[in-house]
Structures are given as structure tokens and as C-alpha cells.
Design an enzyme around this catalytic site. Structure first.
Site, PDB file in Angstrom:
ATOM      1  N   ASP A 443       0.848  -1.191   0.000  1.00  0.00           N
ATOM      2  CA  ASP A 443       0.000   0.000   0.000  1.00  0.00           C
ATOM      3  C   ASP A 443       0.885   1.243   0.000  1.00  0.00           C
ATOM      4  O   ASP A 443       2.109   1.154   0.166  1.00  0.00           O
ATOM      5  CB  ASP A 443      -0.882  -0.056   1.251  1.00  0.00           C
ATOM      6  N   GLU A 446       2.652   5.047  -4.093  1.00  0.00           N
ATOM      7  CA  GLU A 446       2.594   5.952  -5.261  1.00  0.00           C
ATOM      8  C   GLU A 446       3.880   6.793  -5.468  1.00  0.00           C
ATOM      9  O   GLU A 446       4.079   7.210  -6.610  1.00  0.00           O
ATOM     10  CB  GLU A 446       1.396   6.900  -5.124  1.00  0.00           C
ATOM     11  N   ASP A 566      -9.109   3.895  -1.695  1.00  0.00           N
ATOM     12  CA  ASP A 566      -9.981   4.401  -0.635  1.00  0.00           C
ATOM     13  C   ASP A 566     -11.262   4.974  -1.223  1.00  0.00           C
ATOM     14  O   ASP A 566     -11.337   6.163  -1.562  1.00  0.00           O
ATOM     15  CB  ASP A 566      -9.243   5.461   0.185  1.00  0.00           C
TER      16      ASP A 566
END
Length: 924
Positions: A443, A446, A566
Site C-alpha cells: 500500500d 505511489e 480508498d
């Protein structure tokens, strides 16, 4: 786990002012284009040309004087057009990350001489060009259609090609009736089909998926173009392989790329069907990863399972509620102070955790935990110590770049560095020895940073304080704007508000291995981490890895699954989830799904009912919720539990079909979940449809997506469709139509198309037990047809082997066939490598044949040429008339029936043939 960029909104006013006073440049003022000065065939079968700038400008920097053009038909259906600086090596997506052919190296520029070539022809794609100004077009040989054309005209005005160090621009004209899909990742509120004048920015960001039409976690600069030419559909795709941030402007009759660096590296794949397109595309970028069988089961997660007892209770509660569950997940609750590869021995004592894992592993369940890339800066932390000793971090001015994520101050590993890949694999091994996990969830990659700029750890205060939201920056930071990499001349529409490219991420002037700038490699971070994680997991036990990654790039599907980040517990997020899922199928990441019932805030009971009725048919099916939201496991509401048992019950019966789809995805790139136009490209009414989807070629899901609805107006392409929850119900349409279907709260509409053979099993609460049950075949013919033909397939293997393939002695593939005609129904199989299936003892216990003309039943049943006595073999034969929700559209049509034969014992691993005559009332 969330880390919403709450500060993004605070930039909006400032950004709006900047935009208002920023000069707007037309393409013609930015660059004046290039002329072609030479072209010749290269030794590898391609063509090399040289381009010279016509007139330099200084807007967004100076033009590069001479460019090198390389054109090659790499396959019969793939064309590459590569344009770069003729004299100097430029940044490209690394060839070791995404293996592909390399163009000839830049070298000495060939002098001017007359060009004798004006087009370069391949089997299906033709590259043509003009010399002055240089433009090029790509055409389809079979129908003469122009697929891509950089030459402007009055209907699609745009400027000449621009090529500067930090600004590249190129455009193509498009026909008005072209339907485009792709260019992600973003949340498309208006559906899967691209909408003219909507923003399409590609730059990986930790921006919540609730933000519509902005750049999100992944970068996929590829689009599929579907056109109907004279009633015949043609699809192709265009990939611009470039990892730099870019804006793509789609205006309906044109499309313009504005890119902040790198090269033009275009790949055109010819199709012509949508399935051909993804086959050709994934043959370039890498076939989707093989998935273990259990990963197709249901998954449960939550940020906020504070201790092991809560996790144990969740598993037991699913079992008590009789809701299927295969995988239990931990967000970072199991960690020691949010640090990677650690265990909190107070809330997750190792001895008790190992005992729990031994129990669920014996049941067939699996356990997956989260991992974020930021490594806590902590001298007593072994992972950090070993990382520093191996010098694995991204650097800024010679020192590890400091950021903040959940552990507080962190450094980020540089996965472009081979030493980092080895260190990361070793940390995975160490953690697996501590806790025998079954996969990893990567997770925040990015990469996400709670701070911006150049930061230091504050003196005299605790950071983070332990109070309030964990994503508030507590480091001492100052902006970095001193370089053209931190403050580039062209500002992409990052986060939807033209935020600085280094906002809440790594400073774009930071350096990776071999001097690679973050400015160029930013959108590759998650991809490079995924590759390193895959290598690490595979080396542990030689099993098939399961990785779930939030950030993705071109080629990520070769290694990982994806969830859409999300999302929100709203009806809009439910609807958007379908479009995002379908896009990722096109991107070559077929194992995809959204957080069921929404990540935050708490969904309503009705919404969660409807969401599991959709999510049960996502390829990746997982319920996940926020730390601050109330509990929302599927058993928390009695009504949701009922819907879950119904929808997931069907999913678990369909697991053999889903697993076969995952095999097809691995072999050909075919999406598991796909838009209707994949199977019905001639039917233009489904080109923009984003409220229904197919699993494979013929299983259609038509869910409720709006509050308070008890019926669905579903679009049915031409043909016969049979309801999977009541196979006597059929929708039959000769030309296609919308049909109002009943959809009470616990009811989901799933229909199977004609000419299909669908393998199923009897289901269960865990995929391991469901996999041991007898098989059944559902065979569908056009309702009432006097003649018909149906096919299906089934792939089975030892699902944790690293490779998913035939030829290893531990896999079986079966082709199923069926026909009806002359009063006789026939079905048969052709088995490849049946030994594995035979070793498992799998049998086909029942066949259901739908759409048979007449009103009779089966007689004179034969199996493998031998007549069968019903009494002797305990075979049950029954027939039921079909009811038409939408009937046959011509008067005088005869009735049709479903015939079921139970009590069979046909081995899956052996060829069989079976036939019967229709009874007196059922002349076929």
C-alpha cells in the site's frame, strides 16, 4: 489504509489564482514542428529517420534540434513508433522492468538525402508520413481506416509535434463516432467510456478514489478505440509508453498528449476485436499473473482489528453466519508501532498468532498482511539497520530522503537498485519465518508522504505525537523549488488542482540508483516495488505469489492484483467501482475489485446489501473498512448476511468457471470482468454501458445501483439469456432490448447467454471444501431452436505451483461441446492431460440443458455409447418449462424446456460423450 491528502483542498484557491494569471499557450506558439531529413531501413527490419526542428521557441524550454525516428512492425498486429533525441540518451521506462525490444542506440546523425519511402507497410497496420512538416498516420490495411493521424485539419485543429527536454506534445485526429476507453487510473463518474473535455492526468498520487476525474494511484497511458464501420466493429489500442507525468486532452475529434519528459514510444495494436486487443497488448507488457485458487474466494479486512482476539472472532462469526470466507487480512494493527516486517507482541503475541494460523491453515484459509514502503528511521529497528548497511534508500543531495508516513519519519527504499531488491527479499523471508503469511498487500506506494519538500526531524518534540489523525505532517519542512525538476515549466493537472509534482510525495529532484531522477521514475515506484515483492515471495517456498498493490503501471498485472483504493460508502462509489474494474481489465490487471461496502464512512444497510451483490462478482472480492468507521463485516446486519449467503453462495459455485477465466487471463490477457461490448461488439447500444458487466464471455451481472430500487432496467444484447438463480426464467430478444427485472433486496440478476457450457460445483464456506464437491454442467441453447451448438472449458491445477500451465503433470484442461438437432441432444468432452483431474476423483454429477424446443423430457440416454437404465443407475431425469420474463418476439413460437439429468458419475478427467432423445412432446 487511508492517508487522504486533506491539504490538497487548501491549495485550491492558490492554484486557481496561479491558473488565472498563468499564460495560456497554443500549440502553434509552443513549437513549430519538425521536418524529416532522411529515412532508411535499419538492420533489424525497422526504419530509422531523422527529424530537424523547423524553428525553435523557448516556451517550456528550448526545442531539441534533431530527433531520431524509429519505426518497426514488431509483429503482424503490432507497430512501434519511437521518437527520441538523436544525439543524447533520454529517460525511458527501464527495459529491465518492462522487457521489450530495444531500438537502435542513438548515434551519428545521417546527413540529408532524398527520402524514397512514404509509407511502411505491415500485415495489418500501415505507417505513412509527410516530410515537411513531419506528420505520421497509422492506417488499417483491411478497411483503410485511419487509426492515428498527427496531421491537423479543419475538423480537428491542433498544433505541430513539440519535443523539448521537459515538454513533449503530440496530437491525433479522431472520428466523432469513435468510442474510447482507458487512460487511467481515475474514478470516472460518467462511466467507462471516455468523455470529451474531461481531465485525464496520469501521475501516481495518493488521492482517495472518491475524488472523481483526477489522477489516482496508477498510471496507464493506453486507450482502446472501438469503432463501428459499416455495421462491422473494429477495435485497436494505442499505448504511449512513458512514465513521466502527463495530461491527455480528449476533445471528441482529437486527442492531445502533453508530457513532462521522456520520449514518444508509441505502440499500436490492431485488434480487430476487443479480446484481440488485450491479447496483443498483454503479449507486449506481460501476461497477467497466475492466481492461486483461494484468492478467488471471499476476503475480509479492516483497519482497526486491534488485537488477535478480534480477528479470531471475525473468522468464527463468518462461519457461524454461514457466509463463505477464504482469507482474513490485517492492516497495520499487527505491527509494532506501524513498522514494516514487525509484530506487536502485546496485541498479536506470536505464539497465539501461530496457533491461530495453524488452525485456519488446516481449514484451508489464508492470512495476508499489509506492508508500506516507508521504513521507520529508528536506530534500534533491525530492518532499518540492515537497510542502512546496504545503502538502499532514495537520496537527496547524497543523504536518504526523509519523509513521514505511519511510523513517523521514514526513508523510502529505491527499488531500481538491485541491492534493494535483494535486501527487500531478505526482509520478506525473515518476516515469513516470524509469521507464515500467504501473501502481501503493498500500500501507499505511489509513493505517499504526509509531508512535502525537504524535511528534518524536529528537536524537542515527539513526531508523531500519538494524538489526532496519524497523517498530519509533524516534520520540519521547507519547499523545494530551486530546480527545474521540482518546479517544471509545464504544470500537469496533478491531483485535479495543478498541485506541485512533489506535493505529498518524494521530491522530484531526489535521485534513484544510477542517477535516475524521481521526476522521471515517480510513477514507476509501485511497479518496481511489486516486482521486488514478487521475487521475494516466490523465493520463499516456491509457491504462486499473491500480491495486492495500490499503485500500478503498465505491466503491473504480470505480478499483482489491484484494489481501487480508498472509496466511499456511497451509491456513487458503488457505481464507479464497475467502471474502474472494467478499465483495469483493459490495462492487463484482471484481478481487481473495490472495497465492498465502501472504505469510509459507514454505509447504510441497504447499500451494503446491494454492494455485496456486486462485489460477490468482482474478480477480487474483499470487504474492507476504515479505522474510524463502525464495523461492517457482512454478518453485522442480518439482511446483509442473507444477501451475502445468496450472492457469495453463487460465487463459490462458480469458482471453477472463475478459475478457468483466470487461466485464460494468464494465457491471453482476456479480462475476467469485461464490458458487454467485448462479447457483443456489433451491438452499439452497449458501447457506453457501465451499469452491467460480464464475467467471461457469457455470464452477465445486472445489479441494483441506486437507493430504494426493487427492479433493474437491464440491457440484453440479442439472444437468449437464462437466470442463474432460477434457470427456468429466460429473457429472449432478437434485436436486443432493455428489460425491467425484479430485484428485491436479497436478489441479484445474473444471466447466462446461449451457446454456453458452464462448469460449476456445489459451493461451500471455503474454496478448499467447495473444490472437492461434484461438478455440474449448465448447457444453454437459443430458446426453442431446432438446432444449436454450445461450448465451454475448464482448467484445473495444483493451484499453488508457481506456474499456471499444462505439461507439468499437475494440471488438466477440458473442452466441452454440446449440440441439439434431429430430436437428439448430444454433449461430449475432450480432455488434455486428465491424470491430475482423475487423481482428485472429480466427477460430473448433473447436466442441465436449457432452451430445448418443445415440452417433453429425455429418453434413451446413452453414456459413452451404452444405454443407461434409470433404475439401475439411480439417474433422475426432470424437465421444466421456461418462463419468459421478456418473451419470444414472434407470434406462434413454440415453448421451450429445461431438462436436468442427475445421478451421473462421469469422470472430469476422461473424455465422455452423452446423448438422449427428446420425448414425445418434445420433438426437436
Amino acid at each position: 489504509m487511508a492517508s487522504p491528502k486533506t491539504a490538497v483542498s487548501s491549495l485550491s484557491l492558490l492554484v486557481a489564482l496561479i491558473i488565472c494569471f498563468s499564460p495560456v499557450h497554443s500549440s502553434n506558439t509552443i513549437g513549430k514542428g519538425y521536418r524529416l531529413i532522411s529515412v532508411e531501413e535499419s538492420p533489424d527490419g525497422g526504419f530509422i529517420g531523422y527529424l530537424q526542428v523547423k524553428q525553435k521557441t523557448n516556451i517550456y524550454g528550448s526545442d531539441i534540434t534533431t530527433l531520431r525516428l524509429f519505426v518497426k512492425h514488431e509483429t503482424d498486429n503490432r507497430l512501434r513508433v519511437h521518437i527520441t533525441d538523436a544525439k543524447k540518451q533520454r529517460w525511458e521506462v527501464p527495459y529491465n522492468l518492462l522487457p521489450r525490444e530495444q531500438p537502435p542506440p542513438a548515434g551519428k546523425v545521417i546527413g540529408k538525402y532524398p527520402t524514397t519511402v512514404h509509407e511502411i507497410s505491415g500485415s495489418e497496420l500501415i505507417f505513412s508520413f509527410t516530410k515537411d512538416p513531419f506528420t505520421f498516420a497509422v492506417k488499417r490495411r483491411s478497411n483503410g481506416q485511419t487509426l492515428f493521424n498527427t496531421s491537423s485539419d479543419s475538423t480537428s485543429p491542433f498544433g505541430q509535434m513539440v519535443f523539448k527536454d521537459q515538454y513533449l506534445e503530440i496530437s491525433t485526429s479522431l472520428p466523432k463516432d469513435a468510442s474510447l476507453y482507458g487512460l487511467g487510473e481515475n474514478s470516472q463518474a460518467k462511466g467507462i467510456k471516455l468523455v470529451p473535455n474531461e481531465p485525464y492526468t496520469l501521475y501516481t498520487e495518493d488521492v482517495s478514489a472518491i475524488n472523481l476525474n483526477t489522477d489516482l494511484y496508477g498510471s496507464h497511458p493506453v486507450y482502446m478505440d472501438l469503432r463501428n464501420v459499416g455495421g462491422k466493429p473494429y477495435a485497436h489500442a494505442v499505448l504511449l509508453l512513458n512514465s513521466n507525468g502527463m495530461d491527455v486532452f480528449y476533445r471528441g475529434t482529437s486527442l492531445t498528449y502533453k508530457v513532462t519528459g521522456g520520449v514518444f514510444d508509441f505502440y499500436f495494436v490492431a485488434g480487430p476485436s476487443p479480446l484481440d486487443v488485450v491479447d496483443q497488448y498483454t503479449s507486449l507488457i506481460g501476461r497477467p499473473a497466475p492466481m492461486p485458487y483461494w484468492s478467488l474466494g471471499f476476503h475480509q479486512c479492516r483497519w482497526g482489528y486491534h488485537n488477535l482476539s478480534v480477528v479470531e472472532d471475525v473468522v468464527d462469526s463468518y462461519k457461524k453466519a454461514k457466509i463463505p470466507l477464504d482469507v482474513i487480512w490485517n492492516d497495520d494493527d499487527h505491527m509494532d508501532a506501524h513498522k514494516d516486517f514487525t509484530l506487536n507482541n502485546i496485541s498479536y503475541p506470536r505464539a497465539k498468532l501461530l496457533k491461530f494460523l495453524d488452525r485456519i491453515h488446516k481449514m484451508g484459509m489464508k492470512y495476508i498482511v499489509i506492508n508500506d514502503p516507508g521504513i521507520g528511521v529508528n536506530a534500534s529497528y533491525g530492518v532499518y539497520q540492515r537497510a542502512m548497511a546496504n545503502d538502499v534508500f532514495i537520496k537527496y543531495e547524497g543523504k536518504p530522503f526523509l519523509a513521514q508516513v505511519w511510523p513517523g519519519p521514514v526513508y523510502f527504499p529505491d527499488f531500481l537498485n538491485p541491492k534493494t531488491v535483494a535486501w527487500w527479499g531478505d526482509e520478506i523471508r525473515r518476516f515469513h519465518e516470524l509469521v507464515p503469511i500467504d501473501g502481501l498487500w503493498i500500500d501507499m506506494n505511489e509513493v505517499s508522504n504526509f509531508c512535502s519538500g525537504l524535511c528534518t526531524i524536529p528537536k524537542g518534540k515527539q513526531c508523531p505525537s500519538g494524538e489526532g489523525p496519524g497523517w498530519i505532517c509533524c516534520l520540519d519542512c521547507k519547499n523545494i523549488t530551486k530546480t527545474r525538476w521540482d518546479d517544471p515549466p509545464y504544470k500537469i493537472n496533478a491531483t485535479g488542482v495543478t498541485a506541485p509534482v512533489g506535493f505529498k510525495t518524494i521530491a522530484t529532484s531526489a535521485l534513484h540508483y544510477n542517477g535516475v531522477r524521481e521526476y522521471d521514475a515517480h510513477s514507476l515506484y509501485g511497479f518496481s516495488e511489486t516486482i521486488a515483492t514478487h521475487k521475494g515471495l516466490q523465493s520463499i517456498e516456491g509457491k504462486r505469489p499473491f500480491i495486492l498493490s495500490r499503485s500500478t503501471f503498465v505491466g503491473s498485472g504480470r505480478y499483482a492484483a489491484h484494489w481501487t483504493g480508498d472509496n466511499k460508502g456511497t451509491w456513487q462509489s458503488l457505481r464507479v467501482s464497475i467502471s474502474t474494474m472494467l478499465n483495469f481489465g483493459i490495462f492487463g490487471v484482471p484481478m481487481v475489485g473495490s472495497d465492498i461496502c465502501g472504505f469510509y464512512p459507514q454505509p447504510t444497510e441497504e447499500l451494503c446489501n446491494r454492494w455485496i451483490e456486486v462485489g460477490a462478482f468482482y474478480p477480487f472480492s474483499r470487504d474492507h473498512a476504515n479505522y474510524y468507521s463502525p464495523r461492517q463485516e457482512l454478518y453485522q446486519w442480518d439482511t446483509v448476511a442473507k444477501s451475502a449467503r445468496n450472492a457469495l453462495g453463487m460465487r463459490y459455485k462458480l469458482l471453477p468457471y472463475l478459475y478457468t477465466l483466470s487461466y485464460e487471463a494468464h494465457m491471453t490477457g482476456a479480462p475476467m470482468a469485461r464490458p458487454l461490448f467485448f462479447s457483443f461488439p456489433e451491438y452499439t447500444k452497449c458501447y457506453g454501458l457501465s451499469t452491467q458487466f460480464l464475467l467471461g464471455t457469457s455470464l452477465m451481472i445486472s445489479p441494483v445501483l441506486k437507493k430504494g430500487r426493487t427492479q433493474v432496467k437491464a440491457l440484453f444484447p440479442p439472444g437468449s439469456w437464462y437466470h442463474m438463480f432460477d434457470m427456468t426464467q429466460a429473457v429472449v430478444t432478437k434485436t436486443g432490448k432493455r428489460v425491467a427485472l425484479p430485484a428485491p433486496l436479497h436478489f441479484v440478476n445474473v444471466h447466462l447467454y446461449q451457446n454456453t457450457i458452464l462448469p460449476m460445483q456445489q459451493g461451500g464456506l471455503i474454496s478448499k471444501e467447495a473444490r472437492t464437491t461434484p461438478f455440474s454442467l449448465v448447457i444453454t441453447f437459443p430458446a426453442g431452436a431446432t438446432e444449436g451448438y454450445a461450448t465451454g472449458k475448464l482448467y484445473l491445477d495444483e493451484d499453488e505451483l508457481p506456474e499456471m500451465k499444462l505439461g507439468n503433470g499437475q494440471s488438466t484442461y477440458v473442452d466441452f461441446y454440446a449440440s441439439v438437432g434431429n430430436g437428439t441432444v448430444k454433449m461430449w468432452s475432450q480432455v488434455k492431460e486428465g491424470k491430475f483431474a482423475l487423481s482428485k476423483g472429480w466427477v460430473i454429477e448433473k447436466v442441465s440443458v436449457l432452451g430445448l424446443k418443445g415440452a417433453g423430457s429425455a429418453s434413451e440416454i446413452e453414456i459413452n455409447g451404452s444405454p443407461i437404465s434409470n433404475e439401475a443407475k439411480k439417474i433422475e431425469v426432470s424437465s421444466k418449462e421456461h418462463t419468459y420474463v421478456a418473451g419470444l418476439e414472434e407470434e406462434g413460437e413454440n415453448k421451450s424446456v429445461m431438462v436436468e439429468v442427475k445421478g451421473l458419475e462421469m469422470m472430469v478427467g476422461k473424455d465422455f460423450n452423452m446423448s438422449w432423445k427428446m420425448g414425445i412432446n418434445g420433438a426437436v
